[in-house]
Design an enzyme around this catalytic site. Sequence first.
Site, PDB file in Angstrom:
ATOM      1  N   HIS A   1      22.602  21.371 -50.345  1.00 37.51           N
ATOM      2  CA  HIS A   1      23.687  20.956 -49.443  1.00 37.51           C
ATOM      3  C   HIS A   1      24.116  22.123 -48.549  1.00 37.51           C
ATOM      4  O   HIS A   1      24.322  21.955 -47.341  1.00 37.51           O
ATOM      5  CB  HIS A   1      24.932  20.518 -50.240  1.00 37.51           C
ATOM      6  CG  HIS A   1      24.766  19.270 -51.061  1.00 37.51           C
ATOM      7  ND1 HIS A   1      25.187  19.186 -52.363  1.00 37.51           N
ATOM      8  CD2 HIS A   1      24.258  18.047 -50.750  1.00 37.51           C
ATOM      9  CE1 HIS A   1      24.955  17.959 -52.829  1.00 37.51           C
ATOM     10  NE2 HIS A   1      24.381  17.259 -51.871  1.00 37.51           N
TER      11      HIS A   1
ATOM     12  N   LYS B   1      32.140   5.074 -58.467  1.00 36.73           N
ATOM     13  CA  LYS B   1      31.539   6.034 -59.402  1.00 36.73           C
ATOM     14  C   LYS B   1      32.626   6.900 -60.007  1.00 36.73           C
ATOM     15  O   LYS B   1      33.626   7.185 -59.370  1.00 36.73           O
ATOM     16  CB  LYS B   1      30.585   6.969 -58.645  1.00 36.73           C
ATOM     17  CG  LYS B   1      29.238   6.386 -58.340  1.00 36.73           C
ATOM     18  CD  LYS B   1      28.264   7.507 -58.017  1.00 36.73           C
ATOM     19  CE  LYS B   1      27.610   7.325 -56.665  1.00 36.73           C
ATOM     20  NZ  LYS B   1      26.931   8.502 -56.158  1.00 36.73           N
TER      21      LYS B   1
ATOM     22  N   ARG C   1      15.155  14.753 -48.381  1.00 36.08           N
ATOM     23  CA  ARG C   1      14.354  15.561 -49.307  1.00 36.08           C
ATOM     24  C   ARG C   1      12.933  15.066 -49.411  1.00 36.08           C
ATOM     25  O   ARG C   1      11.986  15.825 -49.377  1.00 36.08           O
ATOM     26  CB  ARG C   1      14.988  15.516 -50.703  1.00 36.08           C
ATOM     27  CG  ARG C   1      16.184  16.390 -50.823  1.00 36.08           C
ATOM     28  CD  ARG C   1      16.994  16.031 -52.022  1.00 36.08           C
ATOM     29  NE  ARG C   1      17.579  14.705 -51.856  1.00 36.08           N
ATOM     30  CZ  ARG C   1      18.511  14.204 -52.632  1.00 36.08           C
ATOM     31  NH1 ARG C   1      18.938  14.904 -53.661  1.00 36.08           N
ATOM     32  NH2 ARG C   1      19.021  13.032 -52.406  1.00 36.08           N
TER      33      ARG C   1
ATOM     34  N   SER D   1      22.614  16.773 -57.037  1.00 37.04           N
ATOM     35  CA  SER D   1      23.806  17.016 -57.856  1.00 37.04           C
ATOM     36  C   SER D   1      23.615  16.436 -59.252  1.00 37.04           C
ATOM     37  O   SER D   1      24.055  17.022 -60.244  1.00 37.04           O
ATOM     38  CB  SER D   1      25.039  16.376 -57.220  1.00 37.04           C
ATOM     39  OG  SER D   1      25.290  16.945 -55.963  1.00 37.04           O
TER      40      SER D   1
HETATM   41  P1  ADP Z   1      25.299  10.828 -51.326  1.00 40.71           P
HETATM   42  O1  ADP Z   1      25.936  10.302 -52.576  1.00 40.71           O
HETATM   43  O2  ADP Z   1      25.941  10.366 -50.062  1.00 40.71           O
HETATM   44  O3  ADP Z   1      23.799  10.749 -51.267  1.00 40.71           O
HETATM   45  P2  ADP Z   1      24.976  13.601 -51.917  1.00 40.71           P
HETATM   46  O4  ADP Z   1      26.085  14.549 -52.201  1.00 40.71           O
HETATM   47  O5  ADP Z   1      24.015  13.314 -53.019  1.00 40.71           O
HETATM   48  O6  ADP Z   1      25.698  12.340 -51.371  1.00 40.71           O
HETATM   49  O7  ADP Z   1      24.149  14.109 -50.664  1.00 40.71           O
HETATM   50  C1  ADP Z   1      24.727  14.265 -49.396  1.00 40.71           C
HETATM   51  C2  ADP Z   1      23.628  14.447 -48.369  1.00 40.71           C
HETATM   52  O8  ADP Z   1      22.909  15.640 -48.645  1.00 40.71           O
HETATM   53  C3  ADP Z   1      22.581  13.340 -48.330  1.00 40.71           C
HETATM   54  O9  ADP Z   1      22.165  13.188 -46.988  1.00 40.71           O
HETATM   55  C4  ADP Z   1      21.448  13.885 -49.156  1.00 40.71           C
HETATM   56  O10 ADP Z   1      20.203  13.334 -48.770  1.00 40.71           O
HETATM   57  C5  ADP Z   1      21.533  15.353 -48.785  1.00 40.71           C
HETATM   58  N1  ADP Z   1      20.993  16.212 -49.831  1.00 40.71           N
HETATM   59  C6  ADP Z   1      21.209  16.150 -51.148  1.00 40.71           C
HETATM   60  N2  ADP Z   1      20.525  17.109 -51.815  1.00 40.71           N
HETATM   61  C7  ADP Z   1      19.838  17.797 -50.870  1.00 40.71           C
HETATM   62  C8  ADP Z   1      18.912  18.893 -50.900  1.00 40.71           C
HETATM   63  N3  ADP Z   1      18.541  19.435 -52.055  1.00 40.71           N
HETATM   64  N4  ADP Z   1      18.406  19.324 -49.743  1.00 40.71           N
HETATM   65  C9  ADP Z   1      18.762  18.722 -48.586  1.00 40.71           C
HETATM   66  N5  ADP Z   1      19.606  17.687 -48.465  1.00 40.71           N
HETATM   67  C10 ADP Z   1      20.138  17.224 -49.597  1.00 40.71           C
END
Ligand code: ADP
Length: 176
Positions: free
Chosen positions: A23, A47, A96, A134
């Site tokens: 992120h 959630k 990803r 996450s």
């Molecule tokens: P959501 O629940 O909206 O998917 P996340 O917190 O999991 O929220 O992710 C937010 C954004 O960051 C999403 O666009 C996700 O694809 C991106 N993201 C998550 N992990 C990574 C990573 N390791 N590298 C790049 N982008 C990521």
Amino acid sequence: MSSEENLRIGVYPGSFDPITRGHLDIIERSSRIFDRLVVGVLINSAKKPLFSADERVKMIQSVTRHLPNVEVRFFDGLTVDFAQSEHAHVIVRGLRAVTDFEYELQMAQMNYTMRPGIDTIFLTTDLRYAYLSSSIVREVAQYGGDISRFVPEEIVPLVKQKIRDSDGGGQTQEVR
Ligand code: ADP
């Protein structure tokens, strides 16, 4: 000098439960694309997150201190409404792997249909973080694994503490 409408403003929405190095990489790269980047922490009532929205906002604020054009807020409801309220024309998402693609494409198309003035752009993940999410961080931490390569350094003790707290009854913990 320039008014708000001439600024390039982007929003980067997500759950960030907790923020990972993947992120942070997307935030750093997006902060170079936009004049102002607003990271939006989704309060997802469906959630049960590990960290409260307030804790997630504070964690992101603390690891983005070095980025003056980045702001962090929480929001509820539709991402397009959040983007609109921030005067943003662009939603940033990270991609990803191909497994992200179908859902992300659908969301982007739906958002564009609802608000044609707001575009979604995708940044491809740095390969070092392509496997990172996450939920993986939460799982590794739950079993006592080393998460220091997955989350920013100052987040490591907060995740460990939170896992300990939630095992023992789930109190919330304040982040500096
Ligand atoms: P959501 O629940 O909206 O998917 P996340 O917190 O999991 O929220 O992710 C937010 C954004 O960051 C999403 O666009 C996700 O694809 C991106 N993201 C998550 N992990 C990574 C990573 N390791 N590298 C790049 N982008 C990521």
